[in-house]
Design a protein around this motif. Structure first.
Motif, PDB file in Angstrom:
ATOM      1  N   ILE A   1     -17.293 -15.535 -10.546  1.00 50.14           N
ATOM      2  CA  ILE A   1     -17.152 -16.966 -10.258  1.00 50.14           C
ATOM      3  C   ILE A   1     -18.521 -17.633 -10.208  1.00 50.14           C
ATOM      4  O   ILE A   1     -18.735 -18.695 -10.809  1.00 50.14           O
ATOM      5  CB  ILE A   1     -16.390 -17.176  -8.935  1.00 50.14           C
ATOM      6  N   GLN A   2     -19.455 -17.011  -9.515  1.00 50.60           N
ATOM      7  CA  GLN A   2     -20.797 -17.588  -9.395  1.00 50.60           C
ATOM      8  C   GLN A   2     -21.482 -17.693 -10.753  1.00 50.60           C
ATOM      9  O   GLN A   2     -22.216 -18.657 -11.015  1.00 50.60           O
ATOM     10  CB  GLN A   2     -21.633 -16.748  -8.426  1.00 50.60           C
ATOM     11  N   ASP A   3     -21.242 -16.730 -11.616  1.00 48.73           N
ATOM     12  CA  ASP A   3     -21.827 -16.777 -12.953  1.00 48.73           C
ATOM     13  C   ASP A   3     -21.320 -17.984 -13.722  1.00 48.73           C
ATOM     14  O   ASP A   3     -22.077 -18.662 -14.419  1.00 48.73           O
ATOM     15  CB  ASP A   3     -21.508 -15.482 -13.701  1.00 48.73           C
ATOM     16  N   LYS A   4     -20.020 -18.284 -13.586  1.00 49.37           N
ATOM     17  CA  LYS A   4     -19.448 -19.454 -14.259  1.00 49.37           C
ATOM     18  C   LYS A   4     -19.926 -20.753 -13.620  1.00 49.37           C
ATOM     19  O   LYS A   4     -20.089 -21.770 -14.306  1.00 49.37           O
ATOM     20  CB  LYS A   4     -17.921 -19.380 -14.247  1.00 49.37           C
ATOM     21  N   LEU A   5     -20.176 -20.735 -12.316  1.00 53.65           N
ATOM     22  CA  LEU A   5     -20.643 -21.945 -11.632  1.00 53.65           C
ATOM     23  C   LEU A   5     -22.041 -22.353 -12.089  1.00 53.65           C
ATOM     24  O   LEU A   5     -22.425 -23.518 -11.947  1.00 53.65           O
ATOM     25  CB  LEU A   5     -20.632 -21.735 -10.118  1.00 53.65           C
ATOM     26  N   LYS A   6     -22.810 -21.405 -12.622  1.00 55.11           N
ATOM     27  CA  LYS A   6     -24.158 -21.736 -13.098  1.00 55.11           C
ATOM     28  C   LYS A   6     -24.133 -22.756 -14.231  1.00 55.11           C
ATOM     29  O   LYS A   6     -25.147 -23.388 -14.528  1.00 55.11           O
ATOM     30  CB  LYS A   6     -24.882 -20.461 -13.545  1.00 55.11           C
ATOM     31  N   GLU A   7     -22.961 -22.910 -14.866  1.00 54.06           N
ATOM     32  CA  GLU A   7     -22.811 -23.913 -15.920  1.00 54.06           C
ATOM     33  C   GLU A   7     -23.120 -25.318 -15.395  1.00 54.06           C
ATOM     34  O   GLU A   7     -23.508 -26.198 -16.147  1.00 54.06           O
ATOM     35  CB  GLU A   7     -21.384 -23.883 -16.470  1.00 54.06           C
ATOM     36  N   PHE A   8     -22.933 -25.544 -14.078  1.00 48.80           N
ATOM     37  CA  PHE A   8     -23.097 -26.878 -13.516  1.00 48.80           C
ATOM     38  C   PHE A   8     -24.534 -27.179 -13.095  1.00 48.80           C
ATOM     39  O   PHE A   8     -24.884 -28.340 -12.890  1.00 48.80           O
ATOM     40  CB  PHE A   8     -22.188 -27.046 -12.280  1.00 48.80           C
ATOM     41  N   THR A   9     -25.359 -26.162 -12.941  1.00 50.06           N
ATOM     42  CA  THR A   9     -26.673 -26.366 -12.334  1.00 50.06           C
ATOM     43  C   THR A   9     -27.631 -27.190 -13.188  1.00 50.06           C
ATOM     44  O   THR A   9     -28.596 -27.733 -12.672  1.00 50.06           O
ATOM     45  CB  THR A   9     -27.329 -25.017 -11.989  1.00 50.06           C
ATOM     46  N   GLY A  10     -27.344 -27.301 -14.477  1.00 48.93           N
ATOM     47  CA  GLY A  10     -28.215 -28.094 -15.339  1.00 48.93           C
ATOM     48  C   GLY A  10     -27.882 -29.574 -15.358  1.00 48.93           C
ATOM     49  O   GLY A  10     -28.587 -30.372 -15.974  1.00 48.93           O
ATOM     50  N   LEU A  11     -26.793 -29.981 -14.690  1.00 44.67           N
ATOM     51  CA  LEU A  11     -26.405 -31.394 -14.657  1.00 44.67           C
ATOM     52  C   LEU A  11     -27.430 -32.217 -13.897  1.00 44.67           C
ATOM     53  O   LEU A  11     -27.936 -31.799 -12.853  1.00 44.67           O
ATOM     54  CB  LEU A  11     -25.031 -31.553 -13.997  1.00 44.67           C
ATOM     55  N   ALA A  12     -27.716 -33.407 -14.393  1.00 46.75           N
ATOM     56  CA  ALA A  12     -28.637 -34.301 -13.694  1.00 46.75           C
ATOM     57  C   ALA A  12     -28.103 -34.620 -12.300  1.00 46.75           C
ATOM     58  O   ALA A  12     -26.939 -34.956 -12.142  1.00 46.75           O
ATOM     59  CB  ALA A  12     -28.809 -35.591 -14.495  1.00 46.75           C
ATOM     60  N   GLY A  13     -28.957 -34.496 -11.292  1.00 51.09           N
ATOM     61  CA  GLY A  13     -28.566 -34.806  -9.923  1.00 51.09           C
ATOM     62  C   GLY A  13     -27.792 -33.714  -9.222  1.00 51.09           C
ATOM     63  O   GLY A  13     -27.254 -33.933  -8.137  1.00 51.09           O
ATOM     64  N   PHE A  14     -27.757 -32.511  -9.806  1.00 54.07           N
ATOM     65  CA  PHE A  14     -26.972 -31.421  -9.208  1.00 54.07           C
ATOM     66  C   PHE A  14     -27.436 -31.103  -7.790  1.00 54.07           C
ATOM     67  O   PHE A  14     -28.621 -30.905  -7.524  1.00 54.07           O
ATOM     68  CB  PHE A  14     -27.097 -30.158 -10.067  1.00 54.07           C
ATOM     69  N   LEU A  15     -26.475 -31.053  -6.847  1.00 55.72           N
ATOM     70  CA  LEU A  15     -26.750 -30.676  -5.467  1.00 55.72           C
ATOM     71  C   LEU A  15     -26.004 -29.415  -5.049  1.00 55.72           C
ATOM     72  O   LEU A  15     -26.500 -28.651  -4.230  1.00 55.72           O
ATOM     73  CB  LEU A  15     -26.365 -31.821  -4.513  1.00 55.72           C
ATOM     74  N   GLY A  16     -24.813 -29.218  -5.603  1.00 53.38           N
ATOM     75  CA  GLY A  16     -24.071 -28.018  -5.237  1.00 53.38           C
ATOM     76  C   GLY A  16     -22.707 -27.978  -5.877  1.00 53.38           C
ATOM     77  O   GLY A  16     -22.157 -29.007  -6.284  1.00 53.38           O
ATOM     78  N   VAL A  17     -22.143 -26.764  -5.964  1.00 52.73           N
ATOM     79  CA  VAL A  17     -20.803 -26.584  -6.505  1.00 52.73           C
ATOM     80  C   VAL A  17     -20.185 -25.365  -5.832  1.00 52.73           C
ATOM     81  O   VAL A  17     -20.882 -24.396  -5.514  1.00 52.73           O
ATOM     82  CB  VAL A  17     -20.832 -26.411  -8.040  1.00 52.73           C
ATOM     83  N   GLY A  18     -18.898 -25.432  -5.582  1.00 53.15           N
ATOM     84  CA  GLY A  18     -18.225 -24.310  -4.955  1.00 53.15           C
ATOM     85  C   GLY A  18     -16.764 -24.251  -5.333  1.00 53.15           C
ATOM     86  O   GLY A  18     -16.173 -25.248  -5.756  1.00 53.15           O
ATOM     87  N   VAL A  19     -16.178 -23.055  -5.185  1.00 56.79           N
ATOM     88  CA  VAL A  19     -14.754 -22.851  -5.432  1.00 56.79           C
ATOM     89  C   VAL A  19     -14.121 -22.383  -4.129  1.00 56.79           C
ATOM     90  O   VAL A  19     -14.655 -21.486  -3.459  1.00 56.79           O
ATOM     91  CB  VAL A  19     -14.522 -21.809  -6.548  1.00 56.79           C
ATOM     92  N   PHE A  20     -12.975 -22.981  -3.780  1.00 59.98           N
ATOM     93  CA  PHE A  20     -12.334 -22.722  -2.499  1.00 59.98           C
ATOM     94  C   PHE A  20     -10.841 -22.474  -2.678  1.00 59.98           C
ATOM     95  O   PHE A  20     -10.226 -22.953  -3.631  1.00 59.98           O
ATOM     96  CB  PHE A  20     -12.528 -23.909  -1.549  1.00 59.98           C
TER      97      PHE A  20
END
Length: 398
Positions: A271-290
């Motif tokens: 899951i964390q590996d797939k979440l890295k897709e979001f880290t390059g977005l401008a203004g990225f602060l965080g992402v999580g799956v719940f």
């Protein structure tokens, strides 16, 4: 006094809009045009502060008008009006998150709010509020056939659309798909549009949505690599000088008394590996799956973002919205976008079961929470959310 140009082929709508905005006569001078050609004549003769245009019009449609504005009036803000026509079109439009849009029929109070909002906005694009990616998605959604010439500092390329489908692309003798990947991420472009497409055989296999996502990902990775910020595949990494914390499944970390099971650890890492897709977005602060109960399955966040807490609160907001949408008879809501003073919070539900509160055996039920500190990448963020959450669901079926 600001000059507002409204472009639509329905005379009754133009009269209604002009009459409905009379109460703002001290601030707004409402101009009208019945097609793109009339609108261009107006733009040539007077300084216009905002253009509001329909897309489907005779003589010259809204796409040709937008192409003209991109070349000749690139700092002019634009709002697009559209009657989606079918629930499928409306769903696709909302899924890709293109903006700015006004849905017809229009509420004149909402129209007035959007007008004043755009006039004070500081957004920028090739047309204020529009990126090339958003324009291409509009072509797809409206099933437009055309040949689009795109110019930027990198050169001149062509994109060919047949009934909204990207058929071919040409740039510097590159293969079609490589040319498409190159062109779609260009900044500060000028465009010319011809309302025909001479490509009847599809030279590009991938969908426009896939090309956009992959092209922006490649662009982001290249930018990070050039700046020394490429993400190593470790449990903690760096993003623009800020540390990214990676939470274990359950959000409470691990200990000798509560070690993770091998399967749980593998799932969290995937899951964390797939979440890295979001880290390059401008203004990225965080992402999580719940889970629906707020248990974290994987988190990437900078050191100032308490995503465990945000995740629980976002879950509550999403489930309240789902309850409200069900009571309205519109079905279960899938996405909530919270626009706060300091951040944008996007919450997306994927529920393969029928229980709104918990997961069912063999079914995935997850909530993805994404936090951005700016609105620069909202459209691309929603694209990524829609594409990546099904991939994460593959790791979460019980």
């Amino acid at each position: 006094m600001r000059n507002i140009l409204i472009v639509d082929d329905e005379e009754a709508f133009l009269l209604s809009a002009k009459d409905g905005l009379k109460s703002y006569a001290k601030d707004l001078n409402i101009l009208t045009a019945r097609n793109g050609k009339e609108a261009i004549d107006t733009l040539k003769s007077i300084m216009v502060d905002l253009v509001i245009t329909d897309l489907k019009m005779p003589v010259m449609d809204g796409f040709e008008l937008l192409a003209y504005i991109s070349r000749e009036c690139p700092l002019t803000p634009v709002l697009v009006m559209t009657a989606y026509g079918t629930p499928e079109i409306e769903s696709r439009l909302k899924a890709v998150g293109v903006s700015p849009y006004l849905e017809k029929p229009l509420d004149l109070n909402i129209l007035a709010e959007r007008i004043f909002g755009e006039l004070v906005s500081n957004s920028r694009g090739f047309i204020q509020g529009f990126s090339l990616a958003s324009f291409l998605q509009m072509l797809e959604i409206e099933r437009k056939s055309c040949t689009l010439k795109v110019r930027s500092k990198k050169g001149e390329g062509y994109l060919y659309f047949l009934e909204g489908e990207l058929m071919d692309a040409t740039f510097n003798n590159m293969p079609p798909e490589k040319a498409a990947y190159e062109i779609v991420v260009w900044d500060e472009v000028e465009m010319e549009i011809k309302t025909d497409c001479n490509r009847k055989k599809k030279a590009i296999k991938d969908s426009l949505r896939f090309i956009l996502m992959e092209a922006f990902q490649i662009k982001d990775e290249k930018k990070q690599a050039e700046g020394g910020d490429a993400y190593p595949k470790k449990s903690a990494t760096k993003s623009k000088g800020k540390s990214l914390e990676v939470a274990d499944a359950g959000g409470a970390g691990t200990s000798a008394s509560n070690p993770p099971t091998p399967q749980k650890e593998v799932t969290t890492m995937a899951i964390q590996d797939k979440l890295k897709e979001f880290t390059g977005l401008a203004g990225f602060l965080g992402v999580g799956v719940f889970t629906p109960t707020g248990e974290s399955l994987g988190i990437l966040a900078n050191d100032k973002t308490d995503l465990n807490t945000v995740g629980v609160l976002a879950n509550n907001v999403l489930m309240n919205a789902q309850k409200a949408s069900l009571e309205m008879g519109t079905g279960r809501g899938q996405l909530v976008h919270v626009i706060a003073e300091k951040a944008h919070i996007i919450v997306r539900c994927l529920n393969e079961g029928t229980d709104p509160l918990k997961s069912m055996p063999g079914k995935a039920h997850i909530h993805l929470v994404l936090i951005l500190g700016s609105d620069e990448a909202i459209g691309m963020a929603k694209l990524k959310v829609g594409a990546i959450i099904p991939q994460i669901a593959e790791e979460c079926r019980m």
